[in-house]
Design an enzyme around this catalytic site. Sequence first.
Site, PDB file in Angstrom:
ATOM      1  N   SER A  17      53.295   1.083  75.008  1.00 55.85           N
ATOM      2  CA  SER A  17      54.490   1.813  75.449  1.00 55.85           C
ATOM      3  C   SER A  17      54.841   1.484  76.894  1.00 55.85           C
ATOM      4  O   SER A  17      56.002   1.230  77.212  1.00 55.85           O
ATOM      5  CB  SER A  17      54.288   3.330  75.330  1.00 55.85           C
ATOM      6  OG  SER A  17      54.334   3.697  73.985  1.00 55.85           O
ATOM      7  N   ARG A  68      49.145   5.994  68.741  1.00 55.38           N
ATOM      8  CA  ARG A  68      50.379   6.485  69.369  1.00 55.38           C
ATOM      9  C   ARG A  68      50.435   8.008  69.225  1.00 55.38           C
ATOM     10  O   ARG A  68      51.285   8.554  68.538  1.00 55.38           O
ATOM     11  CB  ARG A  68      51.605   5.833  68.730  1.00 55.38           C
ATOM     12  CG  ARG A  68      51.573   4.326  68.588  1.00 55.38           C
ATOM     13  CD  ARG A  68      51.350   3.552  69.839  1.00 55.38           C
ATOM     14  NE  ARG A  68      52.486   3.341  70.701  1.00 55.38           N
ATOM     15  CZ  ARG A  68      53.406   2.400  70.555  1.00 55.38           C
ATOM     16  NH1 ARG A  68      53.381   1.589  69.531  1.00 55.38           N
ATOM     17  NH2 ARG A  68      54.363   2.256  71.448  1.00 55.38           N
ATOM     18  N   TYR A 107      55.515   4.258  62.566  1.00 53.94           N
ATOM     19  CA  TYR A 107      56.087   2.918  62.681  1.00 53.94           C
ATOM     20  C   TYR A 107      57.059   2.649  61.537  1.00 53.94           C
ATOM     21  O   TYR A 107      57.014   3.307  60.503  1.00 53.94           O
ATOM     22  CB  TYR A 107      54.977   1.861  62.618  1.00 53.94           C
ATOM     23  CG  TYR A 107      54.166   1.768  63.875  1.00 53.94           C
ATOM     24  CD1 TYR A 107      54.678   1.153  65.004  1.00 53.94           C
ATOM     25  CD2 TYR A 107      52.888   2.284  63.933  1.00 53.94           C
ATOM     26  CE1 TYR A 107      53.930   1.053  66.165  1.00 53.94           C
ATOM     27  CE2 TYR A 107      52.128   2.200  65.086  1.00 53.94           C
ATOM     28  CZ  TYR A 107      52.657   1.571  66.199  1.00 53.94           C
ATOM     29  OH  TYR A 107      51.921   1.478  67.342  1.00 53.94           O
ATOM     30  N   ASP A 128      48.385   4.381  76.570  1.00 53.14           N
ATOM     31  CA  ASP A 128      49.220   3.597  75.661  1.00 53.14           C
ATOM     32  C   ASP A 128      49.936   2.457  76.395  1.00 53.14           C
ATOM     33  O   ASP A 128      51.059   2.598  76.864  1.00 53.14           O
ATOM     34  CB  ASP A 128      50.217   4.563  74.992  1.00 53.14           C
ATOM     35  CG  ASP A 128      51.115   3.881  73.984  1.00 53.14           C
ATOM     36  OD1 ASP A 128      51.007   2.649  73.834  1.00 53.14           O
ATOM     37  OD2 ASP A 128      51.924   4.582  73.356  1.00 53.14           O
ATOM     38  N   GLN A 165      48.438   9.213  75.019  1.00 50.58           N
ATOM     39  CA  GLN A 165      49.667   8.709  75.640  1.00 50.58           C
ATOM     40  C   GLN A 165      49.434   7.976  76.977  1.00 50.58           C
ATOM     41  O   GLN A 165      50.041   6.949  77.236  1.00 50.58           O
ATOM     42  CB  GLN A 165      50.606   9.883  75.895  1.00 50.58           C
ATOM     43  CG  GLN A 165      52.038   9.566  75.594  1.00 50.58           C
ATOM     44  CD  GLN A 165      52.876  10.825  75.480  1.00 50.58           C
ATOM     45  OE1 GLN A 165      52.393  11.936  75.695  1.00 50.58           O
ATOM     46  NE2 GLN A 165      54.131  10.657  75.163  1.00 50.58           N
TER      47      GLN A 165
END
Length: 386
Positions: free
Chosen positions: A138, A127, A233, A135, A132
């Site tokens: 997400s 992450r 996280y 990902d 990005q």
Amino acid sequence: MKIGVAKEVEMGERRVALIPDTVSRLVKQGLEVWVEAGAGEQAFFADAAYEAAGATIVTDTAHLWREADVLLKVSPPRERADGQHETDLLHEGATLISFLDPLGNPGGIKRLADRKVTAFGIELIPRTSRAQSMDALSSQAGLAGYKATLIAAAALPKFFPMLTTAAGTIAPAKVFVIGAGVAGLQAIATARRLGAVVEAFDIRPAVKEEVQSLGAKFVEVKLEEETVAAGGYAKEVSDAAKQKTQEAIAEHVKLSDIVITTAQVPGRKAPRLVTGDMIAQMKPGSVVVDMAAEQGGNCEGSEAGKDVIRNGVTIIGPTNLPSTMPVHASQMYAKNLLTLVQYLIKDGVLMLNFEDDIISGTCVTHAGEVRNQRVRDLLGEPVAAK
Ligand code: NAD
């Protein structure tokens, strides 16, 4: 190099790993793309569109799996209706890129290693801002958060927005979102767009500003322990912290028309946050959408794939929400995979630089070995030699 796109066999899975637009980009790069006939049908992408994008449509499933150098999928490999396991259809040395559920299904990972498949678990993409655009956790969580709010709105016997009409004034719905990660933030944004008054809570205090920037109120709970683990996280917290959290959120649950729970701790059962007592305090007609129902549930009494009614409160436990929006879910997932494939394949050759954090973090099996230490721990295998 042949890139294969398999038709999903998981029950209820409507997404497809590549859409025609991403196929044409790979074809332009000199890669051959084979798409299983009907692979995009459930997501409204026809075989003809893939063909027009330069793909070869393959009707023989086993042939596609056997010939693919890189096989792209959405759901982890599983046993097919004909009794054959998808992993066994891959040729030794092939590469698989898919969701693999490595911590939930370590046996499946071992099977891939035994088959000498180089497998990339898309849920393990770091992450980081560098990764990005790859990902998929997400991209898919955003879709799920959006849909969770719509499901809640459809089940609520009330309006969301405040309305001033000749027939009187309607108060806006009160929505409480628990867990303000990617899914939670999208759920908040969607509820705000529909005109609800929104509150949110997360165990990571850092999300307060993001919640506020969406026009929602952040519910603060001061805990005397670290709640954030490596990678940003959430951590599993102590029983005392759980108790304090539950006490703090109880009042907000009671006053809400809708509660949407999204709390997750990677690799663990979802934390239980909404108790049966809290549900009993809610107004009849209220709705709870438990997005963690499949991971054990944030809400007492929720059941994955079912609507449960307790004291007049509807508790919904949706499963695979991204698959309910297969067009955009596939489009976004395909873009994530395209970026990863382009990152891995240079001039038609798969480049495995294990010094690179994206590659080492995501590659779960290679050359007969399980490379991911958490999966090795689950399998009882010793620490891998460097
Ligand atoms: P997730 O799905 O693992 O969890 C959902 C949310 O539940 C998280 O916000 C978590 O803090 C929360 N939660 C866990 N236990 C809780 C509890 N007991 N009470 C209340 N809330 C609880 O999370 P995610 O959406 O995948 O995001 C995880 C992290 O990754 C976040 O830090 C996020 O900002 C980060 N992230 C970074 C990038 C990037 O930099 N490219 C991209 C996506 C996500």
